[in-house]
Write an enzyme that holds these catalytic residues in place. Structure first.
Site, PDB file in Angstrom:
ATOM      1  N   ASP A   1      -7.076  -6.240   4.061  1.00 37.00           N
ATOM      2  CA  ASP A   1      -6.465  -4.740   4.141  1.00 37.00           C
ATOM      3  C   ASP A   1      -6.403  -4.152   5.510  1.00 37.00           C
ATOM      4  OD1 ASP A   1      -4.814  -2.023   3.916  1.00 37.00           O
ATOM      5  OD2 ASP A   1      -6.800  -1.899   2.638  1.00 37.00           O
TER       6      ASP A   1
ATOM      7  N   MET B   1      -9.310   8.235  -0.011  1.00 33.10           N
ATOM      8  CA  MET B   1      -9.888   8.879   0.313  1.00 33.10           C
ATOM      9  C   MET B   1     -10.395  10.032   0.009  1.00 33.10           C
ATOM     10  SD  MET B   1      -7.640   7.859   3.437  1.00 33.10           S
ATOM     11  CE  MET B   1      -6.580   5.672   3.503  1.00 33.10           C
TER      12      MET B   1
ATOM     13  N   MET C   1     -11.803  -5.619   5.214  1.00 33.65           N
ATOM     14  CA  MET C   1     -11.491  -4.408   5.957  1.00 33.65           C
ATOM     15  C   MET C   1     -10.581  -5.316   7.349  1.00 33.65           C
ATOM     16  SD  MET C   1     -10.226  -2.419   4.214  1.00 33.65           S
ATOM     17  CE  MET C   1      -9.373  -1.584   5.519  1.00 33.65           C
TER      18      MET C   1
ATOM     19  N   HIS D   1      -8.257   1.548  -4.260  1.00 38.73           N
ATOM     20  CA  HIS D   1      -9.185   0.953  -3.066  1.00 38.73           C
ATOM     21  C   HIS D   1      -9.633   2.119  -2.677  1.00 38.73           C
ATOM     22  CE1 HIS D   1      -9.155  -0.263   1.501  1.00 38.73           C
ATOM     23  NE2 HIS D   1     -10.988  -0.015   0.817  1.00 38.73           N
TER      24      HIS D   1
ATOM     25  N   ASP E   1      -4.769   3.572  -1.934  1.00 38.39           N
ATOM     26  CA  ASP E   1      -6.066   3.882  -1.287  1.00 38.39           C
ATOM     27  C   ASP E   1      -6.237   5.459  -1.889  1.00 38.39           C
ATOM     28  OD1 ASP E   1      -6.388   1.928   0.943  1.00 38.39           O
ATOM     29  OD2 ASP E   1      -3.713   2.823   1.046  1.00 38.39           O
TER      30      ASP E   1
ATOM     31  N   HIS F   1      -1.351  -1.739  -4.621  1.00 42.35           N
ATOM     32  CA  HIS F   1      -2.225  -1.284  -3.368  1.00 42.35           C
ATOM     33  C   HIS F   1      -2.587   0.383  -3.187  1.00 42.35           C
ATOM     34  CE1 HIS F   1      -6.312  -2.151  -1.124  1.00 42.35           C
ATOM     35  NE2 HIS F   1      -5.484  -0.824  -0.321  1.00 42.35           N
TER      36      HIS F   1
ATOM     37  N   SER G   1       0.742  -1.441   0.471  1.00 42.83           N
ATOM     38  CA  SER G   1      -0.170   0.094  -0.467  1.00 42.83           C
ATOM     39  C   SER G   1       0.580   1.136   0.113  1.00 42.83           C
ATOM     40  CB  SER G   1      -1.073  -0.054   1.440  1.00 42.83           C
ATOM     41  OG  SER G   1      -1.311   1.422   1.298  1.00 42.83           O
TER      42      SER G   1
ATOM     43  N   MET H   1     -12.151   4.819  -1.233  1.00 42.03           N
ATOM     44  CA  MET H   1     -11.833   5.172   0.600  1.00 42.03           C
ATOM     45  C   MET H   1     -13.637   5.973   0.397  1.00 42.03           C
ATOM     46  SD  MET H   1     -10.218   3.238   2.392  1.00 42.03           S
ATOM     47  CE  MET H   1      -8.629   3.099   1.490  1.00 42.03           C
TER      48      MET H   1
HETATM   49  C1  DX5 Z   1      -5.963   1.693   5.316  1.00 45.97           C
HETATM   50  C2  DX5 Z   1      -5.586   1.533   4.101  1.00 45.97           C
HETATM   51  C3  DX5 Z   1      -4.607   0.612   3.669  1.00 45.97           C
HETATM   52  C4  DX5 Z   1      -3.161   0.597   5.001  1.00 45.97           C
HETATM   53  C5  DX5 Z   1      -3.275   0.123   5.249  1.00 45.97           C
HETATM   54  O1  DX5 Z   1      -6.998   2.675   5.300  1.00 45.97           O
HETATM   55  O2  DX5 Z   1      -6.775   1.331   3.058  1.00 45.97           O
HETATM   56  O3  DX5 Z   1      -4.715   0.349   2.572  1.00 45.97           O
HETATM   57  O4  DX5 Z   1      -2.351   1.510   4.145  1.00 45.97           O
HETATM   58  O5  DX5 Z   1      -1.940  -0.047   6.260  1.00 45.97           O
HETATM   59  P1  DX5 Z   1      -0.910  -1.053   7.023  1.00 45.97           P
HETATM   60  O6  DX5 Z   1      -0.604  -2.364   6.131  1.00 45.97           O
HETATM   61  O7  DX5 Z   1       0.376  -0.789   7.742  1.00 45.97           O
HETATM   62  O8  DX5 Z   1      -2.115  -0.965   7.924  1.00 45.97           O
HETATM   63 ZN    ZN Z   2      -6.482  -0.199   1.453  1.00 45.48          ZN
END
Ligand code: DX5
Ligand code: ZN
Length: 223
Positions: free
Chosen positions: A173, A35, A135, A64, A33, A31, A8, A66
């Site tokens: 994740d 947001m 999650m 991903h 993210d 990956h 990620s 969010m």
């Molecule tokens: C959290 C993200 C994850 C995050 C995971 O909301 O969706 O992808 O980056 O990070 P780690 O592996 O450090 O928990």
């Molecule tokens: Zn994620």
């Protein structure tokens, strides 16, 4: 089946993504993210940044989302060339139509469940998706500890997928690291997001390989 390790980039250097991609060349997918500071209390980047990322890496992007309103925004990530686009079940009333539009734009379609969301209502819809993301932390931030109670959903989903031979990746994740990945794989996950566990390592590619070996050991111990 071999485990996939998706680092990620939430844990990468945000002004040096291209350089950091070079340090995770052995990853299966990257990956990404997204947001929006509404669905989660954090903000990263949007579609133009993801489109540019896909231009500078040969690795497939595992986006991903969010974000609120995926029915409006998800398609743009497929059009940007993302290999896979996962949106949250909690963010839409009509996950099937979002998934169908992603697939018709050429992306794999994923559905993500927050820790408090039951998996049962989605088990009969799995044929509409290419990935189910359970999650294992509350979405929003990297570096949190895995919530053990989420793992029952992984086992439940694996049973359904195997019983009905559904072609869907089962992703986890949040809080995945070298101490828990083998066990989580043995419960049924096959696709592992790891942010801090990869980016904290001095040799990130070696760490990816280590995590994949542990996950494959877990998969081979399933019964
Ligand atoms: C959290 C993200 C994850 C995050 C995971 O909301 O969706 O992808 O980056 O990070 P780690 O592996 O450090 O928990
Ligand atoms: Zn994620």
């Amino acid at each position: 089946m071999s485990a996939r390790i998706n680092p990620s980039i939430l844990s990468a250097d945000f002004v040096n993504f291209e350089r950091d991609f070079g340090t995770i060349a052995g990853a299966d997918l990257i990956h990404v993210d997204v947001m929006d500071n509404h669905f989660v209390p954090n903000l990263t980047f949007g579609q133009p940044m993801v489109a540019r990322m896909q231009q500078v890496t040969p690795l497939p992007l595992d986006v991903h989302l969010m974000i609120e309103n995926p029915q409006r925004w998800a398609i743009g990530y497929a059009e940007a060339g993302a290999f896979s686009v996962t949106f949250h079940a909690e963010a839409t009333e009509d996950p099937i139509s979002v998934a169908r539009s992603l697939r018709s734009a050429g992306a794999r379609a994923g559905i993500a469940l927050k820790p408090g969301t039951d998996v049962e209502p989605y088990l009969d819809l799995l044929a509409e998706f290419d990935q189910l993301l359970i999650m294992t932390v509350e979405p929003g931030f990297g570096g949190q500890a895995l919530i053990e109670a989420t793992l029952a959903k992984v086992s439940k989903a694996r049973r359904k997928i195997d019983q009905e031979a559904i072609d869907v990746w089962l992703q986890v994740d949040g809080g995945i690291d070298e101490n828990n990945i083998e066990r989580v794989a043995s419960l049924g996950a096959d696709t592992f997001v790891a942010g801090s566990a990869v980016f904290k390592a001095n040799d990130r590619d070696a760490q990816i390989k280590h995590l994949r070996d542990l996950a494959n050991a877990g998969i081979s111990h399933r019964h």
